[in-house]
Design an enzyme around this catalytic site. Structure first.
Site, PDB file in Angstrom:
ATOM      1  N   LYS A  87       1.148  -1.266  -0.453  1.00  0.00           N
ATOM      2  CA  LYS A  87       0.021  -0.116   0.339  1.00  0.00           C
ATOM      3  C   LYS A  87       0.733   1.038  -0.307  1.00  0.00           C
ATOM      4  O   LYS A  87       1.991   1.369   0.856  1.00  0.00           O
ATOM      5  CB  LYS A  87      -1.062   0.240   0.953  1.00  0.00           C
ATOM      6  CG  LYS A  87      -1.792   0.959   1.222  1.00  0.00           C
ATOM      7  CD  LYS A  87      -2.988   0.365   2.354  1.00  0.00           C
ATOM      8  CE  LYS A  87      -4.405   0.922   2.216  1.00  0.00           C
ATOM      9  NZ  LYS A  87      -4.827   0.919   3.553  1.00  0.00           N
TER      10      LYS A  87
HETATM   11  C1  E4P Z   1      -8.267   2.105   3.384  1.00  0.00           C
HETATM   12  O1  E4P Z   1      -7.660   1.774   3.336  1.00  0.00           O
HETATM   13  C2  E4P Z   1      -8.015   3.261   4.872  1.00  0.00           C
HETATM   14  O2  E4P Z   1      -7.722   1.908   5.462  1.00  0.00           O
HETATM   15  C3  E4P Z   1      -9.595   2.994   5.166  1.00  0.00           C
HETATM   16  O3  E4P Z   1     -10.675   2.853   4.443  1.00  0.00           O
HETATM   17  C4  E4P Z   1      -9.406   5.500   5.714  1.00  0.00           C
HETATM   18  O4  E4P Z   1     -11.000   4.409   6.429  1.00  0.00           O
HETATM   19  P1  E4P Z   1     -11.221   5.576   7.887  1.00  0.00           P
HETATM   20  O5  E4P Z   1     -11.450   7.323   7.101  1.00  0.00           O
HETATM   21  O6  E4P Z   1     -12.421   5.338   7.823  1.00  0.00           O
HETATM   22  O7  E4P Z   1     -10.124   5.962   8.549  1.00  0.00           O
END
Ligand code: E4P
Length: 217
Positions: A87
């Site tokens: 990622k």
């Molecule tokens: C995506 O991979 C992130 O981990 C996540 O969806 C972020 O979500 P949030 O905005 O609820 O923290």
């Protein structure tokens, strides 16, 4: 549509896996910290535990912000387990690193995407997944779902293979709207996934069936 769970909580991951509908897991440094997983080695061990719980892709986020650091970290993460997806943040160095990994057939997830232009660049760099953050756009009174539709349109125009991974999903309606638009994947909390199960008429209908059965017994 693939279902990923967005957590580092092993019990919740197992619960979603046991439901039989889970296709993968996304994590980020904040989700790791929320579970009290800190320190380089502990975080790596935790990724392995997650991979051993599920069958699908597990996104592991790099901490470095420069190209060389991302490549070093990503190479080490990819060595951990064959389910790991690297990622990478949506930055200039992140896009360069995405190209580096896609040229080597290592799966990537370009994260923190908030515009169609960013998603176009991620696809050009060969990302396996692009993660537009719906909930965080909604948080600032912008239509997160509109971004999913824009990216779907652009990717379909050019047959990009990058999968749209709708992220920052906060509730059940987000999942349904993503499915209507045609997001390839959604990642959200267990509560949003379990929300799909619920309808009051199902509960009322089941109670009536059981009551009628019991009348004859
Ligand atoms: C995506 O991979 C992130 O981990 C996540 O969806 C972020 O979500 P949030 O905005 O609820 O923290």
């Amino acid at each position: 549509m693939k279902f990923f769970i967005d957590t580092a909580n092993l019990a919740q991951i197992k619960e979603a896996q046991d439901l039989g509908i889970l296709d993968g897991v996304t994590t980020n440094p904040s989700l790791m910290a929320k579970e009290g997983i800190t320190g380089h080695d502990n975080i790596l061990k935790h990724y392995i535990k997650i991979c051993n719980l599920v069958d699908g892709d597990v996104s592991a986020e790099v901490i470095s912000t420069d190209f060389e650091g991302m490549v070093r970290e990503g190479d080490a993460l990819a060595e951990l387990h064959d389910q790991i997806v690297i990622k990478l943040p949506m930055t200039k160095d992140g896009i360069k690193a995405c190209k580096y990994f896609s040229d080597r057939d290592i799966k990537t997830n370009v994260t923190l995407v908030f515009s169609a232009g960013q998603a176009l660049l991620a696809a050009k760099a060969g990302a396996t997944y692009v993660s537009p953050f719906i909930g965080r756009l909604d948080d600032i009174s912008t239509d997160g779902m509109h971004l999913i539709a824009e990216i779907r349109h652009i990717y379909d125009n050019y047959n990009f293979e990058t999968e749209i991974l709708a992220a920052s999903v906060r509730h059940t309606m987000h999942i349904i709207d993503c499915a209507k638009i045609g997001a390839d994947v959604m990642t959200g909390p267990l509560s949003a996934i379990e929300g799909l199960l619920k309808h009051p008429l199902t509960d009322i209908g089941l109670a009536k069936f059981l009551a009628d059965y019991n009348k004859g017994n």
